[in-house]
Design a protein around this motif. Structure first.
Motif, PDB file in Angstrom:
ATOM      1  N   ASP A 189       5.504  11.932  -0.364  1.00  0.00           N
ATOM      2  CA  ASP A 189       3.899  12.244  -0.602  1.00  0.00           C
ATOM      3  C   ASP A 189       3.352  12.708  -1.916  1.00  0.00           C
ATOM      4  O   ASP A 189       3.339  13.878  -1.603  1.00  0.00           O
ATOM      5  N   THR A 190       4.128  12.103  -2.942  1.00  0.00           N
ATOM      6  CA  THR A 190       3.224  12.816  -3.756  1.00  0.00           C
ATOM      7  C   THR A 190       2.522  11.286  -4.645  1.00  0.00           C
ATOM      8  O   THR A 190       2.099  10.317  -4.357  1.00  0.00           O
ATOM      9  N   GLU A 191       1.492  11.783  -5.642  1.00  0.00           N
ATOM     10  CA  GLU A 191       0.510  11.356  -6.384  1.00  0.00           C
ATOM     11  C   GLU A 191       1.464  10.072  -7.257  1.00  0.00           C
ATOM     12  O   GLU A 191       1.220   8.953  -6.595  1.00  0.00           O
ATOM     13  N   GLU A 192       2.015  10.426  -7.262  1.00  0.00           N
ATOM     14  CA  GLU A 192       2.895   9.742  -8.596  1.00  0.00           C
ATOM     15  C   GLU A 192       3.937   8.185  -7.652  1.00  0.00           C
ATOM     16  O   GLU A 192       3.820   7.322  -7.950  1.00  0.00           O
ATOM     17  N   ALA A 193       3.893   8.651  -6.257  1.00  0.00           N
ATOM     18  CA  ALA A 193       4.595   7.943  -5.542  1.00  0.00           C
ATOM     19  C   ALA A 193       3.593   7.008  -4.836  1.00  0.00           C
ATOM     20  O   ALA A 193       4.153   5.205  -4.838  1.00  0.00           O
TER      21      ALA A 193
ATOM     22  N   THR B  91       1.179  -1.362   0.238  1.00  0.00           N
ATOM     23  CA  THR B  91       0.494   0.143  -0.283  1.00  0.00           C
ATOM     24  C   THR B  91       0.955   1.528  -0.105  1.00  0.00           C
ATOM     25  O   THR B  91       2.513   0.643   0.232  1.00  0.00           O
ATOM     26  N   ASP B  92       0.605   1.916  -0.179  1.00  0.00           N
ATOM     27  CA  ASP B  92       0.955   3.822   0.217  1.00  0.00           C
ATOM     28  C   ASP B  92       1.197   3.983   1.723  1.00  0.00           C
ATOM     29  O   ASP B  92       0.700   3.124   2.624  1.00  0.00           O
ATOM     30  N   ASN B  93       1.194   5.153   1.998  1.00  0.00           N
ATOM     31  CA  ASN B  93       1.982   5.196   3.152  1.00  0.00           C
ATOM     32  C   ASN B  93       0.536   5.650   4.186  1.00  0.00           C
ATOM     33  O   ASN B  93       0.841   6.240   4.987  1.00  0.00           O
ATOM     34  N   ARG B  94      -0.843   6.163   3.112  1.00  0.00           N
ATOM     35  CA  ARG B  94      -1.445   7.237   3.812  1.00  0.00           C
ATOM     36  C   ARG B  94      -2.339   5.555   4.390  1.00  0.00           C
ATOM     37  O   ARG B  94      -2.318   4.646   4.143  1.00  0.00           O
ATOM     38  N   GLY B  95      -3.034   5.781   5.531  1.00  0.00           N
ATOM     39  CA  GLY B  95      -3.367   4.684   6.866  1.00  0.00           C
ATOM     40  C   GLY B  95      -3.048   4.769   7.517  1.00  0.00           C
ATOM     41  O   GLY B  95      -1.950   4.934   7.782  1.00  0.00           O
TER      42      GLY B  95
END
Length: 180
Positions: A160-164, A111-115
């Motif tokens: 913390d970019t949309e691409e990342a 997953t990405d790092n949000r949450g």
């Protein structure tokens, strides 16, 4: 200890809420023919003959011209639905596993790092399980597929970019012996 118990409960709860891929036509999906290149002659799906692969040091799994060399399934934000564009990739790996009964894969969910950490572990597991379920739909047995979640722990991209975030929302198909 409470965090581990809470994490396990959330994973079990999310797994219980998971759904199986809908099959509106009523018939099981039919895997498309994919040449696995295990013979020393013939042509792989990428158009390279087995002899050419051996001379170049490639196997069907590492030949850059073969779909089997692609291992990442990307997901939308907060989703564990396998996008249609990745179905041929999962199908090709399923066909390879069906043709090579001793082969095994580990599907790693990320997953990405949000949450929260717990949420990301559960979402990563659901992404890995979604790829496994699609492979099961093509006939691959559970014994050939292991799933694991890394949550946000192994990002492809920092930042913390949309691409990342897009690159980090993924499941990876890993064959034993491969470094991931």
């Amino acid at each position: 200890m409470k965090k581990i118990a809470l994490s396990l409960m959330m994973t079990a709860l999310l797994a219980a809420c998971s759904s199986t891929p809908k099959n509106e036509g009523g018939a099981a999906p039919t895997p498309a023919p994919v040449t696995n290149g295990t013979t020393t002659s013939g042509t792989t799906s990428g158009g390279t003959s087995g002899n050419d692969l051996a001379q170049k040091g490639y196997s069907p799994l590492t030949d850059p011209n073969n779909v089997l060399s692609q291992r990442r399934v990307y997901f939308d934000y907060d989703s564990f639905a396998v996008k249609q564009e990745f179905t041929p990739l999962v199908e090709a790996h399923s066909k390879y596993l069906l043709d090579n009964k001793s082969a095994r894969v580990i599907v790693q969910g990320h997953t990405d790092n949000r949450g929260t950490a717990e949420y990301n572990l559960a979402l990563g597991q659901k992404r890995a399980d979604a790829v496994k379920k699609l492979m099961n739909a093509y006939g691959v047995q559970d014994a050939q597929i292991e799933t694991v979640s890394f949550g946000e722990e192994k990002p492809l991209e920092q930042g913390d970019t949309e691409e990342a975030w897009e690159r980090n929302r993924r499941a990876e198909i890993v064959y034993p012996g491969e470094q991931q």
